[in-house]
Enzyme design. Sequence first.
Site, PDB file in Angstrom:
ATOM      1  N   ARG A  21     -10.776   7.491  -5.993  1.00 10.94           N
ATOM      2  CA  ARG A  21     -10.426   7.229  -7.145  1.00 10.94           C
ATOM      3  C   ARG A  21     -11.244   7.854  -8.318  1.00 10.94           C
ATOM      4  NH1 ARG A  21     -11.063   0.915  -8.120  1.00 10.94           N
ATOM      5  NH2 ARG A  21     -12.996   1.498  -6.552  1.00 10.94           N
ATOM      6  N   ASN A  40      -7.028   0.942  -6.715  1.00  9.49           N
ATOM      7  CA  ASN A  40      -6.819   0.117  -5.509  1.00  9.49           C
ATOM      8  C   ASN A  40      -5.537  -0.237  -5.512  1.00  9.49           C
ATOM      9  OD1 ASN A  40      -8.678   2.160  -4.853  1.00  9.49           O
ATOM     10  ND2 ASN A  40     -10.106   0.928  -3.557  1.00  9.49           N
TER      11      ASN A  40
END
Length: 93
Positions: A21, A40
């Site tokens: 990320r 996530n």
Amino acid sequence: MNEEARLVVWVRGRVQQVGFRWFTRANALEIGGLIGFALNLDDGRVQIVAEGRRDNCHRLLDWLRSDDTPGRVDGVTEIWDTPRGGYDGFAIR
């Protein structure tokens, strides 16, 4: 090809707890002009929503499909749509 677009991507593989990320956000900021987030999911995937110029969204998608990502990407699924707005920059969620 420079019209505004919304790109929603789901990335499968070993993409959690490897900085995926963070690197996605860094690439979105480097490309410039993209807003959205990387998140996530409970099933181990990472979801990315990016809005901005279509060519910039394509650049992010190309990176997500490249060998330069952290971890291991086994598959990428994308959906294109019209922008909805409401994002303040590009966030990690």
